[in-house]
Design a protein around this motif. Structure first.
Motif, PDB file in Angstrom:
ATOM      1  N   LYS A  91       0.824  -1.216   0.000  1.00 24.44           N
ATOM      2  CA  LYS A  91       0.000   0.000   0.000  1.00 24.44           C
ATOM      3  C   LYS A  91       0.860   1.269   0.000  1.00 24.44           C
ATOM      4  O   LYS A  91       0.665   2.172  -0.814  1.00 24.44           O
ATOM      5  CB  LYS A  91      -0.924  -0.014   1.223  1.00 24.44           C
ATOM      6  CG  LYS A  91      -1.768   1.251   1.362  1.00 24.44           C
ATOM      7  CD  LYS A  91      -2.636   1.194   2.613  1.00 24.44           C
ATOM      8  CE  LYS A  91      -3.427   2.486   2.777  1.00 24.44           C
ATOM      9  NZ  LYS A  91      -4.283   2.460   4.008  1.00 24.44           N
ATOM     10  N   GLN A  95       1.069   4.038  -3.018  1.00 22.32           N
ATOM     11  CA  GLN A  95       0.693   5.431  -2.750  1.00 22.32           C
ATOM     12  C   GLN A  95       1.833   6.393  -3.091  1.00 22.32           C
ATOM     13  O   GLN A  95       1.621   7.438  -3.712  1.00 22.32           O
ATOM     14  CB  GLN A  95       0.302   5.584  -1.276  1.00 22.32           C
ATOM     15  CG  GLN A  95      -1.039   4.962  -0.922  1.00 22.32           C
ATOM     16  CD  GLN A  95      -1.355   5.060   0.558  1.00 22.32           C
ATOM     17  OE1 GLN A  95      -0.446   5.110   1.400  1.00 22.32           O
ATOM     18  NE2 GLN A  95      -2.650   5.079   0.896  1.00 22.32           N
ATOM     19  N   TYR A 155      -5.988   3.753  -3.253  1.00 21.66           N
ATOM     20  CA  TYR A 155      -4.569   3.999  -2.955  1.00 21.66           C
ATOM     21  C   TYR A 155      -3.995   5.154  -3.781  1.00 21.66           C
ATOM     22  O   TYR A 155      -3.180   5.934  -3.289  1.00 21.66           O
ATOM     23  CB  TYR A 155      -3.744   2.737  -3.246  1.00 21.66           C
ATOM     24  CG  TYR A 155      -3.915   1.608  -2.250  1.00 21.66           C
ATOM     25  CD1 TYR A 155      -4.665   1.761  -1.091  1.00 21.66           C
ATOM     26  CD2 TYR A 155      -3.300   0.369  -2.477  1.00 21.66           C
ATOM     27  CE1 TYR A 155      -4.831   0.717  -0.189  1.00 21.66           C
ATOM     28  CE2 TYR A 155      -3.443  -0.689  -1.578  1.00 21.66           C
ATOM     29  CZ  TYR A 155      -4.219  -0.502  -0.440  1.00 21.66           C
ATOM     30  OH  TYR A 155      -4.363  -1.539   0.435  1.00 21.66           O
TER      31      TYR A 155
END
Length: 672
Positions: A91, A95, A155
């Motif tokens: 994640k 991002q 995300y």
């Protein structure tokens, strides 16, 4: 447990350094588009997403207005290396990459430059196959499960076309070996660039280059090709191309009647070939003509062992394996056909030979995949001169050893030398020998018409008779013979002339001219100048020649001007125009031991002023057999150039090399 966690973290750092070091090696390859690497971040440090970037690569793009940027994040696990990475585990990475993508896109829109950026996730763990395929599918505009798309939307904050392009820029390299495996791979990849196996110090040095750029004062600094080469001891292109050829432009050449026959022999040869002929027959020209006639897609390289007489210069040797084989193979590597060869002072001749043949075989294989009839032809011009200077210096020459090797499939090895010097190459009975003959009558006529377009057939026949069809004699006579064909015939005399006779005649003419200006005893001065030309390697500074010969500077200049074509005078230095001229001088003005010792005595005071003098002193001492002085010189700081640290370093190395060829068994026996 805490100590183990620290060690696991250190293992991740080591994985990072070693993997990045392997990427740095790619910059060494001549065709690599990679320009530089930034460790622990990027050059765009003010754009969002910097915190997830472990290092960045910058490449030349096919689009000249843009460069390709690749951002990497590396993830290593010691305990969980077999546990699959899922989207949720990445994640933070996704991002950060999305923020960087948006920042680069915004920057590109302002500068109107095309977006050319990629993101790579590298790990020793496997990455979920469904996740990888999903990212690829979105990038290709295909439909994926709603859950995956919704998670990526969340995300990245991207949708539709923007999400598609972002996913298209993401790549995965998973299942990589751990930090130990990376060291083994790095060791192997470094060895591929060397003549022999890499040692641990070399491997550690490359890793240290990456580690150095993690430090606070280096973060953001680029690692370039020059940085990585310096870790191999390469400080200039000359280290990779130690013996470039500088053959003068062949503005006009006659295609020999033997050309088709010679080309056919080369193309059909299963082993090495020797093309031989008398001095001045045009071997160098023929070598270049053969290169121009090879089948489509082929590569031909002419390695010139003479190179305007440069082969005798101590600082520019051309006979050693580490010079010739490195020069030739790196020329092939520059076409992207094989790995470059980085020389090390510790590598032995047999290692260079093996590395050369291995790369040659690889290059031929790649070439034939593109063009099935293509071949690689290596032509070693003036191989006999290389053998002669190797004997002078009690060293080994690559030429005869290369002749004894089995030629890789798709490759041809051709050496060129004088007929009377074939035995210097020590050829085996399997080496085919082909004689290059002098001009035929029709070739002599064509050569004459190059200068006198109205020359008749009878003129051509007479020109051929008087020159015995020698291309070198014809070239000299047309350059110096006069304004008309009759003048040329007169200069050649009623019965013609050979190369040696013509050079001798020109010397006598030059001597006669200077005698008209100087007293009768100037004959000795002329002999002294000729002796200096024969002893000293090119390119001889005119002041040095004047001092060595003990002849007035202007008198030396006059002699050089009067002698004319056989000598070249440029940048206040003089050297022979061609190999036949040098051979004649060295044959007729060989120096005695006493004369060599006198030259050393006269030249020593000039060593601090002229790097040339400091460079040739070891060679003169070796020739004179003065091993005491040679070894003392190698161990001292005397007679080195002043205010020239680069030349000083090179000359120190040169002195050690010359002292190294002394036969110490004989030397110490003589001392006893």
């Amino acid at each position: 447990m805490e100590n183990k966690l620290v060690s696991y973290s250190r293992a991740g750092d080591v994985f990072h350094y070693r993997w990045a070091a392997r990427r740095c090696l790619r910059m060494i390859y001549p065709k690599s588009p990679l320009k530089c690497i930034v460790i622990e971040g990027s050059k765009e440090s003010k754009i969002s997403g910097e915190y997830v970037i472990d290092f960045s690569e910058y490449q030349n793009s096919n689009d000249t207005d843009n460069e390709k940027i690749t951002y990497f994040q590396l993830k290593h696990s010691t305990k969980r290396k077999n546990v699959v990475f899922n989207l949720s585990d990445l994640k933070t990475t996704i991002q950060g990459f999305s923020k960087r993508y948006l920042g680069i896109a915004n920057k590109g829109s302002k500068t109107r430059k095309k977006l050319n950026v990629n993101f790579l996730i590298v790990t020793n763990r496997p990455i979920n196959k469904v996740f990888k395929e999903g990212i690829q599918a979105i990038g290709n505009g295909k439909t994926v499960k709603k859950r995956l798309r919704d998670t990526l939307d969340k995300y990245t904050q991207f949708k539709g076309y923007q999400l598609k392009n972002f996913c298209k820029s993401i790549e995965f390299i998973d299942g990589e070996g751990d930090y130990n495996a990376q060291k083994h791979e790095l060791h192997f990849e470094i060895s591929q660039l060397l003549a022999d196996d890499a040692d641990n110090d070399q491997v550690d040095s490359i890793i240290a280059l990456v580690q150095d750029h993690v430090l606070p004062d280096k973060i953001g600094n680029e690692i370039t090709r020059e940085d990585i080469l310096r870790r191999f001891g390469v400080t200039s292109e000359r280290d990779l191309f130690p013996a470039p050829s500088e053959l003068n432009n062949l503005q006009y050449t006659i295609k020999r009647e033997q050309h088709s026959q010679l080309l056919d022999i080369v193309l059909k040869a299963s082993g090495s070939i020797i093309i031989h002929g008398c001095g001045g027959v045009g071997k160098s020209v023929v070598a270049h003509q053969l290169v121009q006639s090879l089948p489509f897609g082929s590569i031909g390289i002419v390695y010139d062992c003479f190179n305007d007489g440069e082969y005798r210069m101590p600082s520019r040797p051309r006979h050693r394996h580490c010079d010739a084989l490195v020069q030739i193979i790196n020329k092939i590597a520059s076409d992207g056909l094989c790995a470059p060869l980085i020389p090390r002072s510790s590598d032995l001749d047999d290692a260079f030979l093996r590395a050369f043949l291995t790369r040659l075989q690889a290059a031929a294989s790649i070439l034939r995949k593109v063009q099935k009839d293509a071949i690689i032809v290596i032509l070693i011009d003036a191989a006999d001169n290389a053998e002669m200077v190797a004997r002078e210096q009690n060293g080994l020459c690559f030429a005869n050893q290369l002749l004894r090797e089995e030629v890789p499939e798709g490759c041809k090895i051709v050496t060129l030398c004088r007929t009377e010097r074939i035995e210097l190459l020590k050829p085996s009975t399997s080496v085919r020998k082909v004689e290059l003959k002098c001009f035929s009558e029709s070739e002599s006529l064509a050569h004459l018409r190059k200068y006198y377009s109205d020359a008749t057939v009878d003129d051509g026949l007479e020109f051929h008779r008087l020159t015995d069809g020698s291309p070198r004699v014809q070239a000299n006579s047309t350059d110096m013979g006069g304004n008309t064909i009759s003048d040329i015939f007169t200069s050649l005399g009623p019965s013609g002339t050979t190369v040696d006779d013509q050079i001798s005649s020109q010397l006598k003419s030059a001597i006669s001219n200077v005698k008209e200006v100087f007293p009768p005893d100037f004959q000795n001065h002329v002999d002294a100048i000729c002796l200096g030309l024969a002893i000293l390697p090119p390119f001889i500074p005119i002041e040095v020649l004047s001092t060595a010969a003990e002849v007035d500077l202007e008198a030396v200049k006059s002699f050089v001007a009067d002698l004319g074509r056989p000598l070249w005078f440029s940048d206040n230095s003089v050297h022979f125009r061609d190999e036949p001229t040098e051979t004649w001088f060295r044959k007729n003005f060989s120096a005695s031991t006493q004369q060599l010792e006198s030259y050393v005595t006269r030249l020593k005071p000039l060593a601090s002023q002229f790097s040339y003098v400091a460079e040739v002193l070891p060679s003169l001492l070796l020739q004179s057999g003065d091993y005491d002085q040679l070894i003392s010189l190698a161990l001292s700081d005397d007679f080195l150039p002043v205010n020239n640290p680069i030349d000083e370093r090179n000359i120190r190395v040169c002195r050690l090399q010359f002292s190294g060829v002394v036969n110490f068994d004989v030397y110490f026996f003589d001392l006893i």
